[in-house]
Design a protein around this motif. Structure first.
Motif, mmCIF file in Angstrom:
data_model
loop_
_atom_site.group_PDB
_atom_site.id
_atom_site.type_symbol
_atom_site.label_atom_id
_atom_site.label_comp_id
_atom_site.label_asym_id
_atom_site.label_seq_id
_atom_site.Cartn_x
_atom_site.Cartn_y
_atom_site.Cartn_z
ATOM 1 N N ILE A 99 0.846 -1.201 0.000
ATOM 2 C CA ILE A 99 0.000 0.000 0.000
ATOM 3 C C ILE A 99 0.880 1.249 0.000
ATOM 4 O O ILE A 99 0.655 2.187 -0.766
ATOM 5 C CB ILE A 99 -0.958 -0.002 1.219
ATOM 6 N N GLU A 100 1.908 1.221 0.866
ATOM 7 C CA GLU A 100 2.783 2.396 0.966
ATOM 8 C C GLU A 100 3.451 2.678 -0.387
ATOM 9 O O GLU A 100 3.488 3.821 -0.834
ATOM 10 C CB GLU A 100 3.836 2.161 2.051
ATOM 11 N N VAL A 103 0.747 4.015 -2.857
ATOM 12 C CA VAL A 103 0.318 5.381 -2.529
ATOM 13 C C VAL A 103 1.439 6.363 -2.861
ATOM 14 O O VAL A 103 1.202 7.415 -3.462
ATOM 15 C CB VAL A 103 -0.091 5.490 -1.042
ATOM 16 N N ARG A 104 2.679 5.989 -2.514
ATOM 17 C CA ARG A 104 3.797 6.913 -2.772
ATOM 18 C C ARG A 104 3.987 7.134 -4.263
ATOM 19 O O ARG A 104 4.170 8.268 -4.706
ATOM 20 C CB ARG A 104 5.084 6.363 -2.143
ATOM 21 N N LYS A 106 1.835 6.909 -6.635
ATOM 22 C CA LYS A 106 0.748 7.731 -7.163
ATOM 23 C C LYS A 106 0.922 9.197 -6.724
ATOM 24 O O LYS A 106 0.707 10.124 -7.514
ATOM 25 C CB LYS A 106 -0.587 7.191 -6.650
ATOM 26 N N THR A 107 1.349 9.379 -5.462
ATOM 27 C CA THR A 107 1.560 10.734 -4.932
ATOM 28 C C THR A 107 2.628 11.459 -5.741
ATOM 29 O O THR A 107 2.448 12.631 -6.112
ATOM 30 C CB THR A 107 1.994 10.654 -3.456
ATOM 31 N N LEU A 108 3.733 10.765 -6.007
ATOM 32 C CA LEU A 108 4.830 11.411 -6.730
ATOM 33 C C LEU A 108 4.419 11.738 -8.173
ATOM 34 O O LEU A 108 4.840 12.737 -8.739
ATOM 35 C CB LEU A 108 6.073 10.516 -6.705
ATOM 36 N N ALA A 111 2.293 15.004 -8.209
ATOM 37 C CA ALA A 111 2.878 16.174 -7.534
ATOM 38 C C ALA A 111 2.400 17.454 -8.224
ATOM 39 O O ALA A 111 2.322 17.525 -9.454
ATOM 40 C CB ALA A 111 4.391 16.098 -7.573
ATOM 41 N N HIS A 112 2.069 18.428 -7.416
ATOM 42 C CA HIS A 112 1.466 19.643 -7.954
ATOM 43 C C HIS A 112 2.209 20.853 -7.410
ATOM 44 O O HIS A 112 2.377 20.979 -6.199
ATOM 45 C CB HIS A 112 0.000 19.666 -7.521
ATOM 46 N N GLN A 113 2.663 21.704 -8.303
ATOM 47 C CA GLN A 113 3.383 22.885 -7.832
ATOM 48 C C GLN A 113 2.592 24.153 -8.121
ATOM 49 O O GLN A 113 2.028 24.298 -9.202
ATOM 50 C CB GLN A 113 4.766 22.981 -8.494
ATOM 51 N N LYS A 114 2.570 25.038 -7.096
ATOM 52 C CA LYS A 114 1.896 26.337 -7.299
ATOM 53 C C LYS A 114 2.927 27.441 -7.369
ATOM 54 O O LYS A 114 3.918 27.377 -6.670
ATOM 55 C CB LYS A 114 0.948 26.583 -6.137
ATOM 56 N N ILE B 51 5.454 26.293 -3.765
ATOM 57 C CA ILE B 51 5.178 25.168 -2.858
ATOM 58 C C ILE B 51 4.802 23.949 -3.691
ATOM 59 O O ILE B 51 3.985 24.035 -4.610
ATOM 60 C CB ILE B 51 4.055 25.499 -1.860
ATOM 61 N N ILE B 52 5.422 22.835 -3.374
ATOM 62 C CA ILE B 52 5.092 21.591 -4.066
ATOM 63 C C ILE B 52 4.129 20.823 -3.162
ATOM 64 O O ILE B 52 4.433 20.575 -1.986
ATOM 65 C CB ILE B 52 6.362 20.758 -4.342
ATOM 66 N N TRP B 53 2.975 20.491 -3.710
ATOM 67 C CA TRP B 53 1.942 19.816 -2.921
ATOM 68 C C TRP B 53 1.902 18.342 -3.279
ATOM 69 O O TRP B 53 1.689 17.986 -4.426
ATOM 70 C CB TRP B 53 0.569 20.445 -3.180
ATOM 71 N N LEU B 54 2.090 17.512 -2.268
ATOM 72 C CA LEU B 54 1.963 16.069 -2.470
ATOM 73 C C LEU B 54 0.858 15.590 -1.536
ATOM 74 O O LEU B 54 0.738 16.089 -0.415
ATOM 75 C CB LEU B 54 3.274 15.345 -2.118
ATOM 76 N N ARG B 55 0.065 14.639 -2.004
ATOM 77 C CA ARG B 55 -0.989 14.137 -1.111
ATOM 78 C C ARG B 55 -1.071 12.617 -1.155
ATOM 79 O O ARG B 55 -1.215 12.033 -2.234
ATOM 80 C CB ARG B 55 -2.347 14.741 -1.495
ATOM 81 N N LEU B 60 -0.688 7.309 5.892
ATOM 82 C CA LEU B 60 0.351 6.289 6.022
ATOM 83 C C LEU B 60 1.211 6.502 7.254
ATOM 84 O O LEU B 60 1.859 5.591 7.726
ATOM 85 C CB LEU B 60 1.259 6.304 4.783
ATOM 86 N N THR B 68 8.224 10.053 1.395
ATOM 87 C CA THR B 68 7.671 10.542 0.123
ATOM 88 C C THR B 68 8.290 11.887 -0.228
ATOM 89 O O THR B 68 8.713 12.118 -1.368
ATOM 90 C CB THR B 68 6.137 10.679 0.230
#
Lengths: 114, 220
Positions: A99-100, A103-104, A106-108, A111-114, B51-55, B60, B68
Protein backbone atom coordinates in the motif's frame (compact mmCIF):
# COMPACT_ATOMS: atom_id res chain seq x y z
CA UNK A 1 -19.53 -48.00 27.42
CA UNK A 2 -21.31 -44.67 27.28
CA UNK A 3 -19.62 -41.90 29.25
CA UNK A 4 -21.33 -38.79 30.48
CA UNK A 5 -20.33 -35.71 28.55
CA UNK A 6 -18.55 -33.04 30.59
CA UNK A 7 -19.56 -29.38 30.32
CA UNK A 8 -16.25 -28.50 28.69
CA UNK A 9 -16.81 -31.19 26.03
CA UNK A 10 -20.22 -29.77 25.21
CA UNK A 11 -18.72 -26.29 25.00
CA UNK A 12 -15.87 -27.52 22.79
CA UNK A 13 -18.38 -29.35 20.56
CA UNK A 14 -20.57 -26.28 20.18
CA UNK A 15 -17.53 -24.14 19.43
CA UNK A 16 -16.32 -26.58 16.75
CA UNK A 17 -19.81 -26.57 15.16
CA UNK A 18 -19.85 -22.78 15.20
CA UNK A 19 -16.41 -22.60 13.58
CA UNK A 20 -17.48 -25.10 10.94
CA UNK A 21 -20.45 -22.86 10.21
CA UNK A 22 -18.18 -19.77 10.01
CA UNK A 23 -15.87 -21.58 7.58
CA UNK A 24 -18.89 -22.62 5.50
CA UNK A 25 -20.25 -19.05 5.39
CA UNK A 26 -16.85 -17.75 4.17
CA UNK A 27 -16.74 -20.53 1.59
CA UNK A 28 -20.20 -19.52 0.35
CA UNK A 29 -19.11 -15.89 0.20
CA UNK A 30 -16.07 -17.02 -1.80
CA UNK A 31 -13.65 -15.66 0.80
CA UNK A 32 -11.97 -19.06 1.00
CA UNK A 33 -11.62 -21.64 -1.75
CA UNK A 34 -12.67 -25.31 -1.79
CA UNK A 35 -9.27 -26.50 -0.54
CA UNK A 36 -9.28 -24.11 2.41
CA UNK A 37 -12.85 -25.12 3.21
CA UNK A 38 -11.82 -28.78 3.27
CA UNK A 39 -8.80 -27.96 5.43
CA UNK A 40 -10.86 -26.10 8.02
CA UNK A 41 -13.61 -28.71 7.91
CA UNK A 42 -10.90 -31.28 8.68
CA UNK A 43 -9.46 -29.20 11.53
CA UNK A 44 -12.80 -28.53 13.23
CA UNK A 45 -14.15 -31.99 12.46
CA UNK A 46 -11.11 -33.53 14.15
CA UNK A 47 -11.47 -31.10 17.06
CA UNK A 48 -15.12 -32.08 17.45
CA UNK A 49 -14.32 -35.78 17.29
CA UNK A 50 -11.52 -35.59 19.86
CA UNK A 51 -13.59 -33.36 22.12
CA UNK A 52 -16.45 -35.88 22.14
CA UNK A 53 -14.30 -39.03 22.24
CA UNK A 54 -11.16 -38.04 24.14
CA UNK A 55 -10.35 -41.65 25.00
CA UNK A 56 -9.17 -42.36 21.46
CA UNK A 57 -6.18 -40.14 22.24
CA UNK A 58 -5.10 -42.15 25.28
CA UNK A 59 -2.31 -44.11 23.53
CA UNK A 60 -0.90 -40.87 22.14
CA UNK A 61 -1.17 -39.13 25.54
CA UNK A 62 0.88 -41.86 27.18
CA UNK A 63 3.60 -41.51 24.55
CA UNK A 64 3.72 -37.71 24.83
CA UNK A 65 3.52 -37.71 28.66
CA UNK A 66 0.48 -35.45 28.58
CA UNK A 67 -2.01 -35.98 31.40
CA UNK A 68 -5.35 -35.27 29.71
CA UNK A 69 -6.78 -35.12 26.19
CA UNK A 70 -7.90 -31.53 26.67
CA UNK A 71 -4.33 -30.55 27.56
CA UNK A 72 -3.15 -31.99 24.27
CA UNK A 73 -5.88 -30.16 22.36
CA UNK A 74 -4.89 -26.90 24.05
CA UNK A 75 -1.22 -27.43 23.20
CA UNK A 76 -2.11 -28.06 19.57
CA UNK A 77 -4.49 -25.08 19.57
CA UNK A 78 -1.71 -22.80 20.86
CA UNK A 79 0.66 -24.08 18.19
CA UNK A 80 -1.92 -23.38 15.47
CA UNK A 81 -2.63 -19.93 16.94
CA UNK A 82 1.07 -19.09 17.07
CA UNK A 83 1.45 -20.16 13.43
CA UNK A 84 -1.59 -18.17 12.32
CA UNK A 85 -0.47 -15.13 14.34
CA UNK A 86 2.90 -15.20 12.63
CA UNK A 87 1.30 -15.66 9.21
CA UNK A 88 -0.98 -12.68 9.91
CA UNK A 89 1.96 -10.56 11.04
CA UNK A 90 3.95 -11.31 7.89
CA UNK A 91 0.88 -10.87 5.68
CA UNK A 92 -0.10 -7.52 7.18
CA UNK A 93 3.45 -6.19 6.88
CA UNK A 94 3.53 -7.23 3.24
CA UNK A 95 0.19 -5.55 2.54
CA UNK A 96 1.32 -2.38 4.37
CA UNK A 97 4.47 -2.22 2.26
CA UNK A 98 2.50 -2.72 -0.93
CA UNK A 99 0.00 0.00 0.00
CA UNK A 100 2.78 2.40 0.97
CA UNK A 101 4.61 1.80 -2.32
CA UNK A 102 1.42 2.23 -4.35
CA UNK A 103 0.32 5.38 -2.53
CA UNK A 104 3.80 6.91 -2.77
CA UNK A 105 4.17 6.20 -6.46
CA UNK A 106 0.75 7.73 -7.16
CA UNK A 107 1.56 10.73 -4.93
CA UNK A 108 4.83 11.41 -6.73
CA UNK A 109 3.10 11.11 -10.10
CA UNK A 110 0.45 13.65 -9.05
CA UNK A 111 2.88 16.17 -7.53
CA UNK A 112 1.47 19.64 -7.95
CA UNK A 113 3.38 22.88 -7.83
CA UNK A 114 1.90 26.34 -7.30
CA UNK B 1 23.71 23.36 -2.12
CA UNK B 2 20.11 22.96 -3.20
CA UNK B 3 17.98 22.33 -0.12
CA UNK B 4 14.27 21.44 0.03
CA UNK B 5 12.14 21.84 3.15
CA UNK B 6 9.75 18.94 3.72
CA UNK B 7 6.66 19.54 5.82
CA UNK B 8 4.47 16.51 6.56
CA UNK B 9 0.93 17.48 7.47
CA UNK B 10 -2.06 15.57 8.75
CA UNK B 11 -5.25 17.49 9.50
CA UNK B 12 -3.24 20.67 10.07
CA UNK B 13 -5.59 23.01 8.21
CA UNK B 14 -5.35 25.80 10.76
CA UNK B 15 -1.68 25.94 11.67
CA UNK B 16 -0.06 25.03 8.37
CA UNK B 17 -0.81 28.30 6.48
CA UNK B 18 1.01 30.40 9.11
CA UNK B 19 4.00 28.04 9.02
CA UNK B 20 4.18 28.23 5.22
CA UNK B 21 3.69 31.99 5.11
CA UNK B 22 6.44 32.64 7.63
CA UNK B 23 8.83 30.21 5.95
CA UNK B 24 8.17 31.74 2.54
CA UNK B 25 8.62 35.26 3.91
CA UNK B 26 11.99 34.34 5.40
CA UNK B 27 13.20 32.24 2.46
CA UNK B 28 11.54 33.40 -0.77
CA UNK B 29 13.45 30.98 -3.01
CA UNK B 30 13.54 27.82 -0.89
CA UNK B 31 11.50 24.93 -2.34
CA UNK B 32 8.86 23.83 0.17
CA UNK B 33 7.37 20.37 -0.14
CA UNK B 34 4.11 19.81 1.75
CA UNK B 35 3.08 16.19 2.13
CA UNK B 36 -0.60 15.94 3.05
CA UNK B 37 -0.72 12.54 4.70
CA UNK B 38 -4.27 11.66 3.74
CA UNK B 39 -5.95 14.35 5.84
CA UNK B 40 -9.67 13.72 6.34
CA UNK B 41 -10.37 16.84 4.28
CA UNK B 42 -7.58 17.51 1.76
CA UNK B 43 -5.47 20.49 2.76
CA UNK B 44 -6.35 23.50 0.61
CA UNK B 45 -3.53 24.48 -1.66
CA UNK B 46 -2.52 28.00 -0.69
CA UNK B 47 -1.53 30.60 -3.23
CA UNK B 48 1.94 30.97 -1.75
CA UNK B 49 4.38 30.54 -4.66
CA UNK B 50 6.93 27.77 -4.96
CA UNK B 51 5.18 25.17 -2.86
CA UNK B 52 5.09 21.59 -4.07
CA UNK B 53 1.94 19.82 -2.92
CA UNK B 54 1.96 16.07 -2.47
CA UNK B 55 -0.99 14.14 -1.11
CA UNK B 56 -1.21 10.56 0.12
CA UNK B 57 -4.60 9.13 -0.70
CA UNK B 58 -4.66 7.35 2.64
CA UNK B 59 -2.98 8.13 5.94
CA UNK B 60 0.35 6.29 6.02
CA UNK B 61 2.07 7.99 8.94
CA UNK B 62 4.78 10.55 9.51
CA UNK B 63 7.65 8.25 8.51
CA UNK B 64 6.03 7.46 5.19
CA UNK B 65 5.31 11.16 4.55
CA UNK B 66 8.91 12.13 5.21
CA UNK B 67 10.04 9.37 2.87
CA UNK B 68 7.67 10.54 0.12
CA UNK B 69 8.96 14.10 0.56
CA UNK B 70 12.58 12.93 0.50
CA UNK B 71 12.03 10.73 -2.57
CA UNK B 72 10.44 13.67 -4.37
CA UNK B 73 13.15 16.13 -3.35
CA UNK B 74 16.14 13.94 -4.16
CA UNK B 75 14.63 12.95 -7.50
CA UNK B 76 14.19 16.66 -8.30
CA UNK B 77 17.75 17.73 -7.73
CA UNK B 78 17.93 18.36 -3.99
CA UNK B 79 21.34 17.95 -2.35
CA UNK B 80 19.84 18.10 1.10
CA UNK B 81 16.47 18.18 2.83
CA UNK B 82 15.19 19.74 6.03
CA UNK B 83 12.26 18.17 7.86
CA UNK B 84 10.00 20.52 9.74
CA UNK B 85 6.70 19.94 11.54
CA UNK B 86 3.54 21.55 10.23
CA UNK B 87 1.99 22.51 13.57
CA UNK B 88 4.19 25.54 14.15
CA UNK B 89 6.30 24.11 16.96
CA UNK B 90 9.46 24.67 14.92
CA UNK B 91 10.59 28.18 14.15
CA UNK B 92 11.46 28.58 10.44
CA UNK B 93 14.14 31.11 11.47
CA UNK B 94 16.33 28.11 12.37
CA UNK B 95 16.28 26.77 8.79
CA UNK B 96 19.26 28.98 7.97
CA UNK B 97 21.39 27.19 10.57
CA UNK B 98 20.49 23.81 9.09
CA UNK B 99 21.53 25.02 5.65
CA UNK B 100 24.79 26.37 7.06
CA UNK B 101 25.63 23.03 8.69
CA UNK B 102 24.78 21.12 5.50
CA UNK B 103 26.95 23.52 3.50
CA UNK B 104 29.81 22.93 5.92
CA UNK B 105 29.70 19.19 5.15
CA UNK B 106 27.45 17.71 7.82
CA UNK B 107 25.44 14.73 6.63
CA UNK B 108 22.87 14.84 9.39
CA UNK B 109 21.86 17.87 11.39
CA UNK B 110 19.65 17.51 14.46
CA UNK B 111 17.75 20.42 15.89
CA UNK B 112 17.32 19.48 19.54
CA UNK B 113 14.53 21.22 21.37
CA UNK B 114 15.86 23.36 24.17
CA UNK B 115 14.15 22.48 27.47
CA UNK B 116 12.13 25.33 28.92
CA UNK B 117 9.74 25.88 31.78
CA UNK B 118 6.87 25.12 29.38
CA UNK B 119 8.23 21.66 28.59
CA UNK B 120 5.99 19.01 30.16
CA UNK B 121 7.92 16.96 32.74
CA UNK B 122 6.92 13.65 31.14
CA UNK B 123 8.42 14.76 27.83
CA UNK B 124 11.59 15.92 29.51
CA UNK B 125 12.09 12.57 31.25
CA UNK B 126 11.09 10.62 28.14
CA UNK B 127 13.59 12.57 26.05
CA UNK B 128 16.46 11.92 28.42
CA UNK B 129 15.62 8.26 28.82
CA UNK B 130 15.37 7.64 25.08
CA UNK B 131 18.65 9.47 24.42
CA UNK B 132 20.50 7.33 26.95
CA UNK B 133 18.83 4.16 25.65
CA UNK B 134 19.71 4.88 22.00
CA UNK B 135 23.24 5.84 23.01
CA UNK B 136 23.66 2.51 24.81
CA UNK B 137 22.42 0.59 21.79
CA UNK B 138 23.94 2.55 18.92
CA UNK B 139 26.74 4.66 20.37
CA UNK B 140 25.23 7.97 19.24
CA UNK B 141 24.11 10.54 21.78
CA UNK B 142 21.51 13.00 20.53
CA UNK B 143 19.91 14.97 23.33
CA UNK B 144 16.52 15.01 21.60
CA UNK B 145 16.00 11.80 19.68
CA UNK B 146 12.36 12.53 18.91
CA UNK B 147 12.76 16.01 17.50
CA UNK B 148 11.38 16.18 13.99
CA UNK B 149 13.39 19.27 13.10
CA UNK B 150 16.39 17.83 11.30
CA UNK B 151 18.24 17.83 8.01
CA UNK B 152 20.09 15.30 5.96
CA UNK B 153 22.21 15.29 2.86
CA UNK B 154 21.58 13.24 -0.26
CA UNK B 155 24.40 10.83 0.60
CA UNK B 156 23.15 10.40 4.17
CA UNK B 157 19.69 9.49 2.87
CA UNK B 158 21.17 6.42 1.21
CA UNK B 159 22.45 5.22 4.59
CA UNK B 160 19.65 6.19 6.95
CA UNK B 161 16.65 5.53 4.68
CA UNK B 162 14.03 4.27 7.11
CA UNK B 163 11.33 1.62 7.08
CA UNK B 164 9.21 3.06 9.90
CA UNK B 165 6.04 4.49 8.50
CA UNK B 166 4.91 6.14 11.72
CA UNK B 167 6.56 7.85 14.68
CA UNK B 168 9.51 5.44 14.91
CA UNK B 169 11.12 7.30 12.02
CA UNK B 170 13.18 9.72 14.14
CA UNK B 171 14.69 6.98 16.30
CA UNK B 172 15.27 4.71 13.32
CA UNK B 173 17.24 7.47 11.59
CA UNK B 174 19.48 7.78 14.65
CA UNK B 175 19.77 3.98 14.92
CA UNK B 176 20.89 3.79 11.30
CA UNK B 177 23.26 6.70 11.86
CA UNK B 178 24.77 4.65 14.70
CA UNK B 179 25.47 1.83 12.28
CA UNK B 180 27.27 4.11 9.83
CA UNK B 181 28.63 6.71 12.24
CA UNK B 182 32.15 6.29 10.88
CA UNK B 183 30.94 7.26 7.41
CA UNK B 184 28.56 10.05 8.33
CA UNK B 185 29.24 13.41 9.90
CA UNK B 186 26.50 14.57 12.24
CA UNK B 187 25.89 17.57 14.39
CA UNK B 188 23.20 18.78 16.74
CA UNK B 189 22.33 22.26 17.89
CA UNK B 190 19.63 23.64 20.16
CA UNK B 191 16.42 25.00 18.63
CA UNK B 192 13.57 26.93 20.15
CA UNK B 193 10.35 25.00 20.45
CA UNK B 194 6.83 26.07 21.09
CA UNK B 195 4.86 23.29 22.81
CA UNK B 196 1.42 23.70 21.33
CA UNK B 197 -0.53 20.58 22.08
CA UNK B 198 0.16 18.53 25.18
CA UNK B 199 -1.49 15.39 23.83
CA UNK B 200 -0.22 15.47 20.28
CA UNK B 201 2.79 13.66 18.92
CA UNK B 202 4.44 10.59 20.40
CA UNK B 203 2.19 8.69 22.80
CA UNK B 204 3.30 6.26 25.51
CA UNK B 205 2.29 3.40 23.21
CA UNK B 206 4.46 4.87 20.42
CA UNK B 207 7.34 5.21 22.88
CA UNK B 208 7.03 1.56 23.92
CA UNK B 209 6.98 0.50 20.27
CA UNK B 210 10.06 2.60 19.57
CA UNK B 211 11.87 1.00 22.52
CA UNK B 212 11.13 -2.52 21.30
CA UNK B 213 11.84 -1.67 17.65
CA UNK B 214 15.22 -0.24 18.64
CA UNK B 215 16.25 -3.67 19.90
CA UNK B 216 15.17 -5.10 16.57
CA UNK B 217 17.18 -2.47 14.65
CA UNK B 218 20.17 -3.34 16.79
CA UNK B 219 19.87 -7.04 15.97
CA UNK B 220 19.01 -6.68 12.29
Amino acid sequence: MVETLLGIQILAGLFACFMLYVAFVHFKQRNIDRFEMLFWAGVWGAFLYFALFPRVLDPLLARLFVARSMDLLFIIAFMILAYLGFQNHVGIKWVQRQIETMVRSKTLKNAHQK
Amino acid sequence: MKVFVIIPAYNEHYRLPAVLEKTRRLYPRLPLVVVDDGSEHPIKKLTIPGIIWLRHQVNLGKGASLKTGAEYSFSHGADGVIFMDSDGQHDPVEIKKFIDYLNRGSDLVFGSRRPSLDTPLVRLLGKKLSSVYINLLFGVYISDILSGFRALSRSAYGYVKWDSSRYGVESEMVARLGKYRKLLKYVEFPVETIYIDKYKGVTVVDALKIFSHSLWWKLS
